[in-house]
Design an enzyme around this catalytic site. Structure first.
Site, short mmCIF file in Angstrom:
data_model
loop_
_atom_site.label_atom_id
_atom_site.label_comp_id
_atom_site.label_asym_id
_atom_site.label_seq_id
_atom_site.Cartn_x
_atom_site.Cartn_y
_atom_site.Cartn_z
CG HIS A 117 -37.77 22.63 2.69
ND1 HIS A 117 -36.59 23.67 2.80
CD2 HIS A 117 -38.85 23.59 2.48
CE1 HIS A 117 -37.08 25.06 2.58
NE2 HIS A 117 -38.34 24.71 2.46
NE ARG A 171 -28.33 23.55 5.18
CZ ARG A 171 -28.41 23.55 4.03
NH1 ARG A 171 -29.50 23.86 3.42
NH2 ARG A 171 -27.51 22.78 3.30
CG HIS A 199 -36.90 19.53 -0.01
ND1 HIS A 199 -35.67 19.28 -0.48
CD2 HIS A 199 -37.02 20.84 -0.40
CE1 HIS A 199 -34.79 20.28 -0.88
NE2 HIS A 199 -35.80 21.22 -0.89
CD GLU A 259 -39.14 36.74 -0.90
OE1 GLU A 259 -38.28 35.74 -0.09
OE2 GLU A 259 -40.45 35.93 -1.21
CD GLU A 303 -32.47 29.20 4.81
OE1 GLU A 303 -32.40 29.03 6.12
OE2 GLU A 303 -32.57 28.16 4.06
CG ASP A 307 -34.22 33.38 2.17
OD1 ASP A 307 -34.25 32.52 1.52
OD2 ASP A 307 -35.06 33.61 2.93
C1 UD1 Z 1 -32.46 25.35 -0.24
C2 UD1 Z 1 -32.28 26.60 0.23
C3 UD1 Z 1 -33.28 27.09 1.26
C4 UD1 Z 1 -34.71 27.03 0.48
C5 UD1 Z 1 -34.80 25.65 -0.17
C6 UD1 Z 1 -36.13 25.47 -1.07
C7 UD1 Z 1 -29.95 27.33 1.03
C8 UD1 Z 1 -28.99 27.11 1.80
N1 UD1 Z 1 -30.98 26.74 1.18
O1 UD1 Z 1 -32.45 24.41 0.85
O2 UD1 Z 1 -33.19 28.36 1.80
O3 UD1 Z 1 -35.85 27.09 1.15
O4 UD1 Z 1 -33.50 25.23 -1.01
O5 UD1 Z 1 -36.29 24.27 -1.42
O6 UD1 Z 1 -29.78 28.08 0.05
N2 UD1 Z 1 -32.13 17.89 -3.93
C9 UD1 Z 1 -31.72 17.09 -5.06
N3 UD1 Z 1 -32.59 17.55 -6.20
C10 UD1 Z 1 -33.07 18.96 -6.14
C11 UD1 Z 1 -32.87 19.75 -4.98
C12 UD1 Z 1 -32.41 19.16 -3.96
O7 UD1 Z 1 -31.24 15.90 -5.10
O8 UD1 Z 1 -33.89 19.28 -7.31
C13 UD1 Z 1 -31.02 17.40 -2.90
C14 UD1 Z 1 -29.50 17.11 -3.09
O9 UD1 Z 1 -28.99 16.26 -2.62
C15 UD1 Z 1 -28.79 18.44 -2.18
C16 UD1 Z 1 -29.84 18.47 -1.24
O10 UD1 Z 1 -31.04 18.21 -1.76
O11 UD1 Z 1 -27.55 18.22 -2.19
C17 UD1 Z 1 -29.76 20.08 -0.70
O12 UD1 Z 1 -30.14 20.96 -1.41
P1 UD1 Z 1 -29.75 22.51 -0.85
O13 UD1 Z 1 -30.01 23.66 -1.84
O14 UD1 Z 1 -28.49 22.54 -0.52
O15 UD1 Z 1 -30.67 22.52 0.42
P2 UD1 Z 1 -32.32 22.76 0.58
O16 UD1 Z 1 -32.52 22.31 1.84
O17 UD1 Z 1 -32.77 22.42 -0.88
N1 UDP Z 2 -43.81 24.04 -4.07
C1 UDP Z 2 -43.86 23.03 -5.27
N2 UDP Z 2 -44.09 21.62 -5.12
C2 UDP Z 2 -44.09 21.10 -4.29
C3 UDP Z 2 -43.86 21.88 -2.90
C4 UDP Z 2 -43.79 23.22 -3.10
O1 UDP Z 2 -43.76 23.60 -6.73
O2 UDP Z 2 -43.96 19.87 -3.99
C5 UDP Z 2 -43.84 25.27 -4.32
C6 UDP Z 2 -44.45 26.25 -3.45
O3 UDP Z 2 -45.86 26.49 -4.02
C7 UDP Z 2 -43.87 27.35 -3.08
C8 UDP Z 2 -42.38 26.79 -3.34
O4 UDP Z 2 -42.43 25.73 -4.05
O5 UDP Z 2 -44.07 28.40 -4.27
C9 UDP Z 2 -41.83 26.91 -2.12
O6 UDP Z 2 -40.46 26.33 -2.14
P1 UDP Z 2 -39.66 25.73 -0.94
O7 UDP Z 2 -40.92 25.07 0.04
O8 UDP Z 2 -38.79 24.51 -1.40
O9 UDP Z 2 -39.05 26.76 -0.43
P2 UDP Z 2 -39.03 28.04 0.67
O10 UDP Z 2 -40.22 28.90 0.12
O11 UDP Z 2 -39.37 27.54 2.02
O12 UDP Z 2 -37.79 28.62 0.52
#
Ligand code: UD1
Ligand code: UDP
Length: 370
Positions: free
Chosen positions: A209, A211, A242, A121, A135, A99
């Site tokens: 983490h 939104r 995160h 999924e 999502e 999602d």
């Molecule tokens: C995204 C997904 C969410 C998922 C989550 C898992 C969307 C809209 N959101 O949200 O569904 O649950 O990932 O973690 O698709 N950033 C870094 N390094 C990284 C990752 C993120 O710096 O490796 C920072 C950056 O500033 C980036 C921000 O986090 O712009 C947001 O990342 P983004 O993928 O837009 O949103 P998530 O909250 O991570």
């Molecule tokens: N996870 C990880 N390191 C962390 C936190 C989570 O490897 O520090 C793993 C966790 O075991 C799971 C996945 O990341 O498999 C979940 O990712 P996240 O919570 O970012 O996203 P969501 O599942 O909510 O989309």
């Protein structure tokens, strides 16, 4: 025989964890499949951690992540850049996961290119378009444009049927996250000593983490943590924070430097699995953690008001507690004080998969496309 060219697309940490074992499964049958991997790198560091663990070298890396990015740029860049990948790669099928905005935009892009898409999924729903945001709509869109639907559970199958998805293209496969978890727990011994945990204290693992928790809710979660460590001298909290700045800022402001609270960098998947195993209680708003923790026999308190993963809630190992400070404190305290309550929630159950989901998906794709 012509090989089936499968293009697997993912961009964030959870997609990578759940798609990696599937990529590995395709690689076992080089005479049948040509497996191609495209990462959008919606996440950069958190994606690369997973690619390294599973030893996956992407064929295409769109490298789109920007600090504090937004939904519009992710959507438009993935939509456009995937068009170029499709034109060059010419896959027989595209696979997306779950999602995220990467998945939704890549699925739509493939649909525009008239390439069949498989949704791994598929069928998770809260039936509330604002929770989780965005999502819920991402997965509804992905399901709408995909041809093959790999649903993890009976509930997700039923949701797809309710969404008017043709039954002949819905396959109950289990969730590939259990394949990833079992493989990782079996093959990796992680060293957690760098965190500096006290072995005499009970560990509470926290991740948050989402939104919809930005702002007041995440502050309320942090306040609950402060109250809990103040009241209970025998607990410690670990929070791999995160990298999203909307998470980093309030968490660091409220929790940094506090006694028995360990704020750490996002963990690599293998040590994170070990930490889940060590934890006494898990508090989270993560989707993946809600699926993994029950099979490790850990009580999970979900920091959200709804979940698209009702199965473990029905079994009683996962409880929705929301983001009200008093309610979080009350529910954690109940688990700390009441051994019966703790025992009820720490039964090991596994409604999400048996570790063979990737095998099933590969078999189905072979049957459908050969
Ligand atoms: C995204 C997904 C969410 C998922 C989550 C898992 C969307 C809209 N959101 O949200 O569904 O649950 O990932 O973690 O698709 N950033 C870094 N390094 C990284 C990752 C993120 O710096 O490796 C920072 C950056 O500033 C980036 C921000 O986090 O712009 C947001 O990342 P983004 O993928 O837009 O949103 P998530 O909250 O991570
Ligand atoms: N996870 C990880 N390191 C962390 C936190 C989570 O490897 O520090 C793993 C966790 O075991 C799971 C996945 O990341 O498999 C979940 O990712 P996240 O919570 O970012 O996203 P969501 O599942 O909510 O989309």
């Amino acid at each position: 025989m012509k090989k089936i060219k499968v293009l697997t697309v993912f961009g964030t940490r959870p997609e990578a964890i759940k798609m990696a074992p599937l990529v590995k499964e395709f690689e076992k049958y080089p005479e049948t499949f040509k497996s191609v991997v495209c990462v959008t790198a919606q996440h950069r560091q958190m994606l690369d951690q997973v690619l390294k663990l599973f030893d996956i070298k992407p064929d295409y890396d769109l490298n789109i992540m920007k600090p504090n990015q937004n939904l519009w740029t992710i959507t438009s860049e993935v939509l456009l850049l995937m068009k170029e990948v499709f034109e060059e790669c010419k896959p027989d099928i595209v696979l997306v996961h779950g999602d995220t905005t990467t998945s939704m935009a890549a699925a739509l892009s493939a649909f525009y290119a008239r390439i069949p898409v498989g949704h791994v999924e598929a069928g998770l729903r809260t039936f509330d378009k604002h929770y989780p945001f965005p999502e819920e709509i991402n997965r509804v869109f992905a399901d709408a444009v995909c041809t093959y639907h790999f649903a993890p559970t009976e509930t997700s199958v039923e949701n797809l049927v309710k969404s008017a998805i043709p039954k002949e293209h819905i396959y109950k496969t289990g969730n590939t996250v259990i394949d990833a978890l079992l493989h990782t727990v079996e093959n990796n011994k992680a060293d957690l000593s760098y965190i500096g945990l006290d072995p005499n204290l009970k560990t509470i693992l926290l991740t948050s983490h989402r939104r919809e928790n930005f702002g007041e809710p995440i502050r309320n979660i942090c306040k609950a943590v402060l109250e809990l460590v103040e009241k209970n001298k025998d607990i410690q909290v670990v929070y791999p924070v995160h990298l999203n700045p909307n998470v980093q800022q309030p968490v660091k402001e409220l929790l940094e430097g506090k006694e028995r609270i360990h704020l750490i960098e996002p963990m690599e998947y293998a040590p994170f699995c070990s930490l889940m195993k060590e934890a006494h209680i898990i508090m989270t708003d993560s989707g993946g953690v809600q699926e993994e923790a029950p099979s490790l026999g850990k009580p999970v308190l979900v920091l959200r008001s709804t979940t698209e993963r009702p199965e473990a809630v029905e079994y009683g190992t996962v409880k929705l507690v929301g983001t009200n400070t008093n309610k979080i404190v009350e529910e954690v305290q109940k688990l700390l004080d009441n051994p019966d309550e703790y025992k009820k929630m720490s039964e090991s159950i596994n409604p999400y998969g048996d570790g063979l989901s990737c095998q099933r998906i590969v078999e189905i794709i072979k049957k459908e496309l050969a």
